[in-house]
Each structure stands twice: as structure tokens, then as C-alpha cells.
Design a protein around this motif. Structure first.
Motif, PDB file in Angstrom:
ATOM      1  N   PHE A   6       0.085  -3.087 -25.711  1.00  0.00           N
ATOM      2  CA  PHE A   6      -0.189  -3.057 -24.277  1.00  0.00           C
ATOM      3  C   PHE A   6      -0.317  -4.465 -23.693  1.00  0.00           C
ATOM      4  CE2 PHE A   6      -2.139   1.295 -25.069  1.00  0.00           C
ATOM      5  CZ  PHE A   6      -1.073   1.968 -24.511  1.00  0.00           C
ATOM      6  N   GLY A   7      -0.918  -5.378 -24.466  1.00  0.00           N
ATOM      7  CA  GLY A   7      -1.028  -6.759 -24.013  1.00  0.00           C
ATOM      8  C   GLY A   7       0.342  -7.379 -23.787  1.00  0.00           C
ATOM      9  N   LEU A   8       1.258  -7.107 -24.702  1.00  0.00           N
ATOM     10  CA  LEU A   8       2.614  -7.617 -24.550  1.00  0.00           C
ATOM     11  C   LEU A   8       3.248  -7.061 -23.271  1.00  0.00           C
ATOM     12  CD1 LEU A   8       5.223  -8.457 -27.035  1.00  0.00           C
ATOM     13  CD2 LEU A   8       5.874  -6.740 -25.369  1.00  0.00           C
ATOM     14  N   ALA A   9       3.060  -5.776 -23.015  1.00  0.00           N
ATOM     15  CA  ALA A   9       3.633  -5.160 -21.809  1.00  0.00           C
ATOM     16  C   ALA A   9       3.076  -5.807 -20.546  1.00  0.00           C
ATOM     17  CB  ALA A   9       3.361  -3.660 -21.805  1.00  0.00           C
ATOM     18  N   ALA A  10       1.779  -6.117 -20.523  1.00  0.00           N
ATOM     19  CA  ALA A  10       1.172  -6.763 -19.358  1.00  0.00           C
ATOM     20  C   ALA A  10       1.786  -8.143 -19.129  1.00  0.00           C
ATOM     21  CB  ALA A  10      -0.347  -6.866 -19.540  1.00  0.00           C
ATOM     22  N   VAL A 146      -5.195 -11.167 -24.636  1.00  0.00           N
ATOM     23  CA  VAL A 146      -5.644 -12.259 -23.770  1.00  0.00           C
ATOM     24  C   VAL A 146      -4.457 -12.944 -23.102  1.00  0.00           C
ATOM     25  CG1 VAL A 146      -6.754 -14.535 -23.760  1.00  0.00           C
ATOM     26  CG2 VAL A 146      -7.827 -12.626 -24.968  1.00  0.00           C
ATOM     27  N   VAL A 147      -3.423 -13.255 -23.869  1.00  0.00           N
ATOM     28  CA  VAL A 147      -2.257 -13.921 -23.292  1.00  0.00           C
ATOM     29  C   VAL A 147      -1.565 -13.003 -22.282  1.00  0.00           C
ATOM     30  CG1 VAL A 147       0.056 -14.835 -23.803  1.00  0.00           C
ATOM     31  CG2 VAL A 147      -1.896 -15.495 -25.227  1.00  0.00           C
ATOM     32  N   GLY A 148      -1.359 -11.741 -22.657  1.00  0.00           N
ATOM     33  CA  GLY A 148      -0.711 -10.793 -21.748  1.00  0.00           C
ATOM     34  C   GLY A 148      -1.511 -10.587 -20.469  1.00  0.00           C
ATOM     35  N   PHE A 149      -2.824 -10.424 -20.597  1.00  0.00           N
ATOM     36  CA  PHE A 149      -3.668 -10.234 -19.418  1.00  0.00           C
ATOM     37  C   PHE A 149      -3.664 -11.490 -18.542  1.00  0.00           C
ATOM     38  CE2 PHE A 149      -7.706 -10.860 -17.235  1.00  0.00           C
ATOM     39  CZ  PHE A 149      -7.657  -9.782 -16.362  1.00  0.00           C
ATOM     40  N   THR A 150      -3.767 -12.653 -19.152  1.00  0.00           N
ATOM     41  CA  THR A 150      -3.775 -13.905 -18.387  1.00  0.00           C
ATOM     42  C   THR A 150      -2.484 -14.068 -17.603  1.00  0.00           C
ATOM     43  OG1 THR A 150      -5.250 -14.930 -20.008  1.00  0.00           O
ATOM     44  CG2 THR A 150      -4.027 -16.419 -18.559  1.00  0.00           C
ATOM     45  N   MET A 151      -1.368 -13.789 -18.244  1.00  0.00           N
ATOM     46  CA  MET A 151      -0.080 -13.872 -17.542  1.00  0.00           C
ATOM     47  C   MET A 151      -0.038 -12.892 -16.376  1.00  0.00           C
ATOM     48  SD  MET A 151       2.565 -14.229 -20.756  1.00  0.00           S
ATOM     49  CE  MET A 151       4.040 -14.124 -19.715  1.00  0.00           C
ATOM     50  N   TYR A 152      -0.496 -11.669 -16.617  1.00  0.00           N
ATOM     51  CA  TYR A 152      -0.501 -10.645 -15.568  1.00  0.00           C
ATOM     52  C   TYR A 152      -1.392 -11.076 -14.404  1.00  0.00           C
ATOM     53  CZ  TYR A 152      -1.160  -6.193 -13.220  1.00  0.00           C
ATOM     54  OH  TYR A 152      -1.216  -5.202 -12.290  1.00  0.00           O
ATOM     55  N   PHE A 153      -2.599 -11.537 -14.720  1.00  0.00           N
ATOM     56  CA  PHE A 153      -3.571 -11.916 -13.699  1.00  0.00           C
ATOM     57  C   PHE A 153      -3.047 -13.077 -12.850  1.00  0.00           C
ATOM     58  CE2 PHE A 153      -7.511 -14.276 -12.478  1.00  0.00           C
ATOM     59  CZ  PHE A 153      -7.981 -13.342 -11.566  1.00  0.00           C
ATOM     60  N   MET A 177     -10.087  -4.161 -18.113  1.00  0.00           N
ATOM     61  CA  MET A 177     -11.012  -3.203 -18.734  1.00  0.00           C
ATOM     62  C   MET A 177     -10.262  -2.199 -19.608  1.00  0.00           C
ATOM     63  SD  MET A 177     -14.021  -2.494 -15.930  1.00  0.00           S
ATOM     64  CE  MET A 177     -12.941  -2.133 -14.568  1.00  0.00           C
ATOM     65  N   MET A 178      -9.116  -1.753 -19.132  1.00  0.00           N
ATOM     66  CA  MET A 178      -8.319  -0.803 -19.915  1.00  0.00           C
ATOM     67  C   MET A 178      -7.823  -1.454 -21.209  1.00  0.00           C
ATOM     68  SD  MET A 178      -8.294   2.021 -18.184  1.00  0.00           S
ATOM     69  CE  MET A 178      -6.876   2.983 -18.553  1.00  0.00           C
ATOM     70  N   LEU A 179      -7.382  -2.697 -21.139  1.00  0.00           N
ATOM     71  CA  LEU A 179      -6.928  -3.399 -22.338  1.00  0.00           C
ATOM     72  C   LEU A 179      -8.089  -3.598 -23.312  1.00  0.00           C
ATOM     73  CD1 LEU A 179      -4.549  -6.090 -20.789  1.00  0.00           C
ATOM     74  CD2 LEU A 179      -3.886  -4.034 -22.058  1.00  0.00           C
ATOM     75  N   GLY A 180      -9.242  -3.963 -22.783  1.00  0.00           N
ATOM     76  CA  GLY A 180     -10.420  -4.128 -23.631  1.00  0.00           C
ATOM     77  C   GLY A 180     -10.829  -2.824 -24.290  1.00  0.00           C
ATOM     78  N   LEU A 181     -10.792  -1.745 -23.524  1.00  0.00           N
ATOM     79  CA  LEU A 181     -11.120  -0.421 -24.072  1.00  0.00           C
ATOM     80  C   LEU A 181     -10.108  -0.019 -25.143  1.00  0.00           C
ATOM     81  CD1 LEU A 181     -12.944   2.071 -23.947  1.00  0.00           C
ATOM     82  CD2 LEU A 181     -11.466   2.959 -22.137  1.00  0.00           C
ATOM     83  N   ALA A 182      -8.845  -0.319 -24.904  1.00  0.00           N
ATOM     84  CA  ALA A 182      -7.811  -0.015 -25.908  1.00  0.00           C
ATOM     85  C   ALA A 182      -8.094  -0.757 -27.205  1.00  0.00           C
ATOM     86  CB  ALA A 182      -6.425  -0.371 -25.370  1.00  0.00           C
TER      87      ALA A 182
END
Length: 191
Positions: A6-10, A146-153, A177-182
């Protein structure tokens, strides 16, 4: 590695805004989506007798959905669907994201991934085995998140203007939050 996909997808979404986030999330899990009905029908199995059933301990016999050829076929199908829905560039992106699942699984799986469906030809099984080292596997997964979320954000903030900045922050917070929960459910072996 459930959450890491999921991180990669973000992260891909940040560079490919023409492809909906939901489509990237489904594509990155497409091999597992195909695995579920095969598991339920007994065609593919999971073995918890050798290592246990905790994080990364299951031996997964996904001899069709997670074979190299099976992953390529599923990726091409995802690409064809994307081409029909969103165009040529999206087709390459979605096919690549779908295939990324196999690449990431190759890193973490023990030697349980066949080249050909059903392990035709009894070829060597692949897998680099990062799951044998829980800290390493969790670290790799966390890094992807972290990398995927940072890029998305960053992408969401850059594209948002004025009053839309709050919406970008809120949507990013929900995704975070969803990524963290995953990750938590993955590490705790809840799913």
C-alpha cells in the motif's frame, strides 16, 4: 508485506495523479486478491506447521497467483483494464504496480514462490527470506510506508491551493492512519 504494498501505491499516486488511488491500492494487492479464492477452494494453501503463524512465519503455497508467470498474466490484465478506463500511460502504471507485488514478495518470502504456475517443471522456488529476520522485514515495510506516504502528502499539498490545503491535509491524515493501521494489523498478524 501486506502494508508495504500500500505504501508503494501511495508513492506512485504522487507521480501519477491520472490513476485513482483506489485502483493503485487494488492493483498492488491484485496477486493477493487472486490468492483468496484459490485459498478458499484449496488450490493454494498456507502452512503454519514449520514456523508458526505470526508475522512472516507462514509458508504460503501460492503456486498460481504468486508464480512469476501468474504475476505477469495478472499484471497484463490489470494493464488492459486500466488502458480501457484511463488510457495508455495508466495501463503501464497499473501493470507495473500490480507486478511490484511479486517483486516485493520476492524480497520477503522464504523460498516458496515458483516461476511457473503449479511449479510446472519442478524448478527452484524463489524468495530472499527477509521474513526470517522480523526486524528487517518490518523495517523494509515501514520504509515503504513512510516514503510512499511522504510522497503522497507532498504531492497533495503541492496540488492543493488556498482553501483546498485543509482538505489535502485531512485526506493525507486519513491515508496515513490507514497505512499505519495496515502495518499494525500486518505485524500483529491480525489478517
Amino acid at each position: 508485506m501486506f502494508a508495504g504494498h500500500f505504501g508503494l501505491a501511495a508513492g506512485v499516486r504522487a507521480k501519477s495523479p491520472e490513476v485513482p488511488l483506489w485502483a493503485l491500492m487494488v492493483a498492488t494487492q491484485l496477486l493477493d486478491v487472486a490468492f483468496v479464492p484459490l485459498l478458499l477452494t484449496g488450490v493454494e494453501t498456507m502452512d503454519d506447521t514449520q514456523h508458526g503463524d505470526g508475522y512472516g512465519e507462514l509458508i504460503i503455497h501460492a503456486d498460481y497467483s504468486h508464480s512469476l508467470l501468474g504475476a505477469l498474466v495478472l499484471s497484463v490484465l490489470a494493464g488492459l483494464a486500466a488502458r480501457w478506463l484511463w488510457g495508455k500511460r495508466a495501463s503501464y502504471i497499473l501493470a507495473g504496480v500490480a507486478f511490484s507485488h511479486w517483486i516485493l514478495d520476492l524480497v520477503v518470502h522464504r523460498s516458496d514462490m515458483p516461476l511457473l504456475p503449479g511449479n510446472w517443471g519442478d524448478l527452484p522456488l524463489l524468495g530472499l527470506g527477509a521474513w526470517k529476520y522480523e526486524g528487517l522485514a518490518i523495517g523494509l515495510e515501514l520504509l515503504l510506508l513512510v516514503v510512499g506516504f511522504t510522497m503522497y502528502f507532498r504531492s497533495a499539498l503541492k496540488k492543493a491551493g488556498g482553501t483546498r490545503k485543509k482538505a489535502a491535509i485531512l485526506s493525507s491524515a486519513v491515508l496515513g492512519m490507514m497505512l499505519g493501521l495496515a502495518l499494525l494489523t500486518d505485524v500483529a498478524s491480525l489478517f
